[in-house]
Design a protein around this motif. Structure first.
Motif, PDB file in Angstrom:
ATOM      1  N   PHE A  31       0.658  -0.947  -0.084  1.00 22.32           N
ATOM      2  CA  PHE A  31       0.068  -0.061  -0.202  1.00 22.32           C
ATOM      3  C   PHE A  31       0.744   1.312   0.201  1.00 22.32           C
ATOM      4  O   PHE A  31       0.712   2.184  -0.552  1.00 22.32           O
ATOM      5  N   ILE A  32       1.833   1.406   0.779  1.00 15.50           N
ATOM      6  CA  ILE A  32       2.766   2.405   0.819  1.00 15.50           C
ATOM      7  C   ILE A  32       3.443   2.444  -0.314  1.00 15.50           C
ATOM      8  O   ILE A  32       3.823   3.722  -0.939  1.00 15.50           O
ATOM      9  N   LYS A  33       3.969   1.614  -0.928  1.00 15.88           N
ATOM     10  CA  LYS A  33       4.539   1.409  -2.393  1.00 15.88           C
ATOM     11  C   LYS A  33       3.764   2.142  -3.429  1.00 15.88           C
ATOM     12  O   LYS A  33       4.262   3.176  -4.128  1.00 15.88           O
ATOM     13  N   LYS A  34       2.584   1.852  -3.394  1.00 18.56           N
ATOM     14  CA  LYS A  34       1.582   2.398  -4.470  1.00 18.56           C
ATOM     15  C   LYS A  34       1.349   3.852  -4.094  1.00 18.56           C
ATOM     16  O   LYS A  34       1.561   4.726  -5.125  1.00 18.56           O
ATOM     17  N   GLN A  35       1.186   4.306  -2.827  1.00 21.35           N
ATOM     18  CA  GLN A  35       1.078   5.568  -2.481  1.00 21.35           C
ATOM     19  C   GLN A  35       2.273   6.400  -3.088  1.00 21.35           C
ATOM     20  O   GLN A  35       2.246   7.387  -3.318  1.00 21.35           O
ATOM     21  N   LEU A  36       3.618   5.892  -2.843  1.00 15.72           N
ATOM     22  CA  LEU A  36       4.602   6.514  -3.082  1.00 15.72           C
ATOM     23  C   LEU A  36       4.850   6.819  -4.585  1.00 15.72           C
ATOM     24  O   LEU A  36       5.317   7.933  -5.028  1.00 15.72           O
ATOM     25  N   GLY A  37       4.470   5.697  -5.358  1.00 11.33           N
ATOM     26  CA  GLY A  37       4.342   6.066  -6.822  1.00 11.33           C
ATOM     27  C   GLY A  37       3.548   6.975  -7.312  1.00 11.33           C
ATOM     28  O   GLY A  37       3.705   7.809  -8.222  1.00 11.33           O
ATOM     29  N   GLU A  38       2.267   7.122  -6.602  1.00  7.62           N
ATOM     30  CA  GLU A  38       1.333   8.258  -7.050  1.00  7.62           C
ATOM     31  C   GLU A  38       2.054   9.325  -6.652  1.00  7.62           C
ATOM     32  O   GLU A  38       1.985  10.514  -7.301  1.00  7.62           O
ATOM     33  N   ILE A  39       2.440   9.564  -5.435  1.00  2.00           N
ATOM     34  CA  ILE A  39       3.217  10.984  -5.046  1.00  2.00           C
ATOM     35  C   ILE A  39       4.396  11.374  -6.220  1.00  2.00           C
ATOM     36  O   ILE A  39       4.539  12.538  -6.555  1.00  2.00           O
ATOM     37  N   LYS A  40       5.297  10.452  -6.445  1.00  2.00           N
ATOM     38  CA  LYS A  40       6.210  10.764  -7.443  1.00  2.00           C
ATOM     39  C   LYS A  40       5.848  10.983  -8.704  1.00  2.00           C
ATOM     40  O   LYS A  40       6.219  12.126  -9.352  1.00  2.00           O
TER      41      LYS A  40
END
Length: 75
Positions: free
Chosen positions: A25-34
């Motif tokens: 979940f954190i990995k997906k959120q980080l991708g969206e932030i990037k």
């Protein structure tokens, strides 16, 4: 005693599964932030904006000197 060990192992598996879910979940959120981050190098200061604007004005007025001509003058 064996039941306790089996129970601990099963609980450990649940904790491990939950950790992996959270990490994904954190990995997906980080991708969206990037994806939505602004490239700091693409931002201009007020002074830089003014220089770019004046450069365009000078181009329209034919006041720009080609780089090749400047290099020839330097030689």
């Amino acid at each position: 005693m064996q039941i306790k060990i089996i129970s601990d192992i099963m609980n450990g598996d649940k904790v491990e599964k939950k950790l992996f879910e959270e990490l994904n979940f954190i990995k997906k959120q980080l991708g969206e932030i990037k994806e939505h981050m602004v490239d700091i190098d693409s931002l201009l200061t007020a002074e830089e904006k003014e220089l770019v604007f004046r450069s365009f004005e000078n181009e329209v007025r034919g006041k720009l000197v080609p780089l090749k001509k400047l290099e020839e003058m330097r030689l």
